[in-house]
Write an enzyme that holds these catalytic residues in place. Sequence first.
Site, short mmCIF file in Angstrom:
data_model
loop_
_atom_site.label_atom_id
_atom_site.label_comp_id
_atom_site.label_asym_id
_atom_site.label_seq_id
_atom_site.Cartn_x
_atom_site.Cartn_y
_atom_site.Cartn_z
N ASP A 40 4.24 -28.25 23.27
CA ASP A 40 5.49 -28.14 24.04
C ASP A 40 6.50 -29.24 23.74
O ASP A 40 7.28 -29.62 24.61
CB ASP A 40 5.19 -28.10 25.55
CG ASP A 40 4.28 -26.95 25.92
OD1 ASP A 40 4.45 -25.87 25.33
OD2 ASP A 40 3.42 -27.13 26.78
N CYS A 78 -2.23 -21.74 22.18
CA CYS A 78 -2.64 -22.88 21.39
C CYS A 78 -3.66 -22.56 20.29
O CYS A 78 -3.39 -22.75 19.10
CB CYS A 78 -3.19 -23.91 22.35
SG CYS A 78 -3.94 -25.34 21.59
#
Length: 168
Positions: A40, A78
């Site tokens: 992020d 992820c």
Amino acid sequence: QRHALLRASVAVASVAVVTAAHASGDDVQRFNVLLIVAEDMGRHVGAYGDARARTPHLDALARDGTLFTNYYASAPTCSPSRASLLTGLHVHQHRQFGLANYGWRMSPRAARDNAFALLAERGYLTGATYKLHVQPERAVLRHVHRFVPWNEVPATAYERLADTFAAH
């Protein structure tokens, strides 16, 4: 085509991957490779034009090296995205469809044939630190000379990696 994509994404791990040229005695010039993958982070680094971000060390690395400005994630989560980065394969090919902590795993061949293996075959000393977050981790890390797990103190992890590379 897979190896071209793999070479293009020469990569690994979560927060930082450090790869240093191994002293091999040949005359081939090898470049050091540092790949930083952060969760992020977006473009919140000075080198990407963020005027508020104070990232002088990352900015210097970008200025002196290669700054990637065009990239895409192969998956919205992820583990599958990291597995693609490590293997050069699409998600349906490496089969890490979900998060590693929920039991999803890459196929054995995909886990074995990864960026670490490609670099090690070419004489590089490889290392990784922090959160790898792909499975089977042991197969992926088979060609990593030094790995410091995610649950160790980051400063200690970087010191241990630096000591490993300084010894070579």
